[in-house]
Design a protein around this motif. Structure first.
Motif, PDB file in Angstrom:
ATOM      1  N   LEU A 474       0.853  -1.185   0.000  1.00 61.80           N
ATOM      2  CA  LEU A 474       0.000   0.000   0.000  1.00 61.80           C
ATOM      3  C   LEU A 474       0.889   1.234   0.000  1.00 61.80           C
ATOM      4  O   LEU A 474       1.827   1.337   0.806  1.00 61.80           O
ATOM      5  CB  LEU A 474      -0.896   0.000   1.247  1.00 61.80           C
ATOM      6  N   MET A 475       0.610   2.182  -0.915  1.00 62.73           N
ATOM      7  CA  MET A 475       1.401   3.403  -1.009  1.00 62.73           C
ATOM      8  C   MET A 475       0.498   4.617  -0.768  1.00 62.73           C
ATOM      9  O   MET A 475      -0.577   4.730  -1.377  1.00 62.73           O
ATOM     10  CB  MET A 475       2.070   3.494  -2.379  1.00 62.73           C
ATOM     11  N   LEU A 476       0.944   5.496   0.114  1.00 66.72           N
ATOM     12  CA  LEU A 476       0.178   6.687   0.473  1.00 66.72           C
ATOM     13  C   LEU A 476       1.018   7.922   0.179  1.00 66.72           C
ATOM     14  O   LEU A 476       2.186   7.998   0.564  1.00 66.72           O
ATOM     15  CB  LEU A 476      -0.195   6.663   1.961  1.00 66.72           C
ATOM     16  N   ASP A 477       0.414   8.911  -0.482  1.00 63.66           N
ATOM     17  CA  ASP A 477       1.121  10.139  -0.852  1.00 63.66           C
ATOM     18  C   ASP A 477       0.557  11.311  -0.043  1.00 63.66           C
ATOM     19  O   ASP A 477      -0.582  11.721  -0.241  1.00 63.66           O
ATOM     20  CB  ASP A 477       0.955  10.391  -2.359  1.00 63.66           C
ATOM     21  N   GLU A 478       1.366  11.820   0.893  1.00 61.41           N
ATOM     22  CA  GLU A 478       0.950  12.922   1.775  1.00 61.41           C
ATOM     23  C   GLU A 478      -0.440  12.647   2.361  1.00 61.41           C
ATOM     24  O   GLU A 478      -1.367  13.452   2.216  1.00 61.41           O
ATOM     25  CB  GLU A 478       0.928  14.247   0.991  1.00 61.41           C
ATOM     26  N   PRO A 479      -0.625  11.540   3.069  1.00 59.34           N
ATOM     27  CA  PRO A 479      -1.985  11.148   3.472  1.00 59.34           C
ATOM     28  C   PRO A 479      -2.635  12.058   4.502  1.00 59.34           C
ATOM     29  O   PRO A 479      -3.864  12.077   4.587  1.00 59.34           O
ATOM     30  CB  PRO A 479      -1.784   9.736   4.034  1.00 59.34           C
ATOM     31  N   THR A 480      -1.858  12.796   5.286  1.00 57.44           N
ATOM     32  CA  THR A 480      -2.483  13.602   6.336  1.00 57.44           C
ATOM     33  C   THR A 480      -2.863  15.007   5.879  1.00 57.44           C
ATOM     34  O   THR A 480      -3.449  15.760   6.659  1.00 57.44           O
ATOM     35  CB  THR A 480      -1.563  13.711   7.578  1.00 57.44           C
ATOM     36  N   ASN A 481      -2.542  15.368   4.633  1.00 50.57           N
ATOM     37  CA  ASN A 481      -2.955  16.688   4.146  1.00 50.57           C
ATOM     38  C   ASN A 481      -4.474  16.821   4.219  1.00 50.57           C
ATOM     39  O   ASN A 481      -5.205  15.948   3.764  1.00 50.57           O
ATOM     40  CB  ASN A 481      -2.514  16.897   2.689  1.00 50.57           C
ATOM     41  N   ASN A 482      -4.943  17.923   4.766  1.00 53.62           N
ATOM     42  CA  ASN A 482      -6.373  18.259   4.827  1.00 53.62           C
ATOM     43  C   ASN A 482      -7.203  17.339   5.724  1.00 53.62           C
ATOM     44  O   ASN A 482      -8.427  17.373   5.681  1.00 53.62           O
ATOM     45  CB  ASN A 482      -7.011  18.274   3.423  1.00 53.62           C
ATOM     46  N   LEU A 483      -6.541  16.508   6.539  1.00 51.58           N
ATOM     47  CA  LEU A 483      -7.291  15.676   7.484  1.00 51.58           C
ATOM     48  C   LEU A 483      -7.333  16.350   8.841  1.00 51.58           C
ATOM     49  O   LEU A 483      -6.334  16.916   9.290  1.00 51.58           O
ATOM     50  CB  LEU A 483      -6.612  14.313   7.653  1.00 51.58           C
ATOM     51  N   ASP A 484      -8.512  16.300   9.505  1.00 50.34           N
ATOM     52  CA  ASP A 484      -8.559  16.795  10.877  1.00 50.34           C
ATOM     53  C   ASP A 484      -7.846  15.793  11.782  1.00 50.34           C
ATOM     54  O   ASP A 484      -7.468  14.689  11.377  1.00 50.34           O
ATOM     55  CB  ASP A 484      -9.999  17.038  11.334  1.00 50.34           C
ATOM     56  N   MET A 485      -7.649  16.176  13.035  1.00 51.46           N
ATOM     57  CA  MET A 485      -6.832  15.350  13.920  1.00 51.46           C
ATOM     58  C   MET A 485      -7.508  14.025  14.253  1.00 51.46           C
ATOM     59  O   MET A 485      -6.844  13.007  14.448  1.00 51.46           O
ATOM     60  CB  MET A 485      -6.492  16.146  15.177  1.00 51.46           C
ATOM     61  N   ALA A 486      -8.846  14.013  14.309  1.00 50.02           N
ATOM     62  CA  ALA A 486      -9.552  12.748  14.552  1.00 50.02           C
ATOM     63  C   ALA A 486      -9.335  11.793  13.386  1.00 50.02           C
ATOM     64  O   ALA A 486      -9.128  10.591  13.583  1.00 50.02           O
ATOM     65  CB  ALA A 486     -11.043  13.002  14.764  1.00 50.02           C
ATOM     66  N   SER A 487      -9.366  12.326  12.159  1.00 51.92           N
ATOM     67  CA  SER A 487      -9.151  11.482  10.979  1.00 51.92           C
ATOM     68  C   SER A 487      -7.727  10.948  10.934  1.00 51.92           C
ATOM     69  O   SER A 487      -7.490   9.813  10.506  1.00 51.92           O
ATOM     70  CB  SER A 487      -9.447  12.275   9.700  1.00 51.92           C
TER      71      SER A 487
END
Length: 535
Positions: A474-487
């Protein structure tokens, strides 16, 4: 004299389709650095736009003492603009050059005003933000996306606003650029409100404003102090739930016992009436008294039970819904030592070269400056673009979660999107798995185009993870961009239960540490190991 710089009074806003974002919001922000946080969809970005005057409220008012500088989340600058135009100093600079060339026209002196050192200040500000090599005559099209964000911040700093509003400023910034921005935030002495999920940035603020549906909840101190306070709140809330549950059980028991006693009295009264042991007038009076008493007891106990239910509902409401995503996909597991990925002499479009062997359930963090080619490398591994040279071999099923989250069809429901990627799966199986990604029942039938940012991310992650064959890389590219802290917490939990191999491109070091990275690599001209202790 009031120290309040931003005042929102009974502020309400909604979109033309009738959906409400903010209702009767009261907010007062004074000097210092304020971190504005909250779940996706609570209206953080909308609130900043209202304060900045970019949007007009449906009701209520916004008052700001002084000039505002606003850095939006999705920044687009005209690529044909020169750097000095983007910085807002082009007119003053041109006038200064004219005066230096001997043109003493009055309009030039008016354009310069008192800003005779405008070029020196501009270059000093660019140096402060790590943009030393960017000349004032270059165009925006010649700089990277991260550099354009820092240029916009430089323009704001040059304008010397009284109030600075930043919306997710570290999105798409590489590690070095983030640290430049952290330094600028630390040095800021005016009023600052920053919307962010960046834990390192939120550790630099003086107070946290948590925007919730019922208004703003304030916490003194930085993110660490906020999390301690919320943990204490949640512990107290959980205790209140236990107390309220025990009270409700007691009230139910007392109601049952009361009804049993009253039933015995009624049976006794009926027996006395049948045996006619007392005068009829007395027996009738006893019957009426018993009925009145029974009614009063029933009403009293039912009211107590209703009150107990209300207290339980209030206690449950105070406990946050931090439901975790659970990934229970046995076919994603990769045995230790299993060959997952082989890259030999791979040349990328941007000139970088990559050599890599990945075995078993390794977890690789892919670091590097903006423009180094991290996204290109992930797309090359996924087979979406061919390498310039060399060979890429994947030995297991691969899935990729891109930055833009454009995997899904906006016009289809979540269930329909997953069904496209897993055509052999039954509807019941898809729904059962989607429930693990917090899309239960009717939530799974939402059209993707109507989802909030955090929901869209979860839906995309679900579609990628539930695709057939199950991804073992599984490859993730900048996965936390635009996510709130709960997400972010939910994503961290999901990845903790994922048993395949993982490659994550990003700059969010706290998140990367939390997901158990086993190998840290930096892509510059080539892939090189990184000591995480130095980050």
């Amino acid at each position: 004299m009031s120290t309040t710089s931003i005042t929102c009074t009974r502020l309400s806003f909604g979109w033309p389709d009738g959906s409400s974002v903010l209702t009767d919001l009261d907010l007062a922000v004074g000097p210092g650095r304020t971190g504005l946080i909250g779940l996706n969809g609570t209206g953080k970005s909308t609130l900043l736009k209202l304060i900045a005057g970019e949007l007009t409220p449906l009701d209520g008012s916004v008052r700001v003492a002084g000039e505002i500088g606003y850095l939006p989340q999705n920044l687009t600058l005209d690529t044909t603009l020169r750097v000095d135009e983007a910085l807002g100093i082009a007119a003053a600079r041109a006038a200064l050059h004219a005066i230096e060339a001997g043109d003493a026209a009055e309009e030039h002196f008016t354009a310069v005003g008192d800003d005779w050192d405008v070029e020196e200040r501009a270059r000093a500000t660019l140096d402060q933000l790590g943009l030393t090599g960017i000349g004032l005559d270059r165009t925006i099209g010649e700089v990277s996306g991260g550099e354009s964000v820092l240029l916009r911040l430089a323009a704001l700093l040059l304008s010397r606003p009284d109030v600075l509003l930043l919306d997710e400023p570290t999105n798409n910034l590489d590690r070095e650029a983030r640290h430049r921005l952290y330094d600028a935030v630390t040095a800021w002495s005016g009023v600052l409100v920053v919307v962010s999920h960046d834990r390192e940035l939120l550790r630099l603020v003086d107070q946290i404003a948590d925007l919730r549906p019922d208004g703003v909840h304030w916490y003194g101190g930085n993110l660490d102090a906020y999390e301690e306070a919320v943990a204490a709140e949640q512990e107290a809330a959980a205790r209140m739930v236990r107390v309220a549950e025990a009270d409700m059980k007691r009230q139910k028991r007392e109601l049952t016992e009361s009804q049993s006693k009253l039933a015995k009295r009624v049976r006794y009264g009926n027996k006395m009436h049948a045996n006619k042991r007392e005068p009829k007038i007395i027996m009738n009076q006893r019957k009426r008294d018993a009925q009145v008493s029974a009614g009063k007891h029933r009403i009293m106990h039912e009211q107590r039970l209703e009150d107990a239910k209300e207290r339980l509902d209030e206690a449950v409401e105070a406990v946050r819904d931090d439901a975790e995503i659970r990934v229970d996909l046995p076919f994603t597991a990769v045995p230790p030592g299993r060959q997952v990925l082989t890259m030999r002499g791979v040349g990328l479009r941007y000139g970088a070269r990559a050599q890599l062997d990945l075995h078993g359930p390794e977890r690789i963090a892919l670091l590097g400056r903006n423009g180094a080619g991290k996204s290109t490398l992930l797309r090359t591994i996924a087979g979406q673009i061919p390498p310039e040279e060399g060979e890429v071999q994947t030995h297991v099923p691969v899935r990729s979660l891109p930055q833009r989250l454009d995997v899904l069809d906006d016009g289809l429901t979540i269930v329909e999107n997953v069904a496209r990627l897993a055509p052999e799966a039954t509807n019941n199986r898809i729904r059962a798995q989607l429930a693990r990604f917090l899309f239960k029942g009717a939530r799974a039938d939402q059209t993707v185009g109507t989802l909030s940012g955090g929901e869209r991310f979860r839906a995309t992650l679900a579609a990628v993870m539930l695709a057939e064959p199950a991804p073992q890389l599984l490859m993730l590219d900048e996965p936390t961009n635009n996510l709130d802290m709960a997400s972010v917490r939910q994503l961290t939990a999901a990845l903790a239960s994922y048993e395949g191999a993982l490659i994550v491109a990003g700059h969010d070091v706290p998140f990367l540490r939390d997901i158990g990275i086993t190998r840290w690599l930096r892509l510059d001209e080539e892939l090189t190991p990184v000591d995480p202790e130095e980050l």
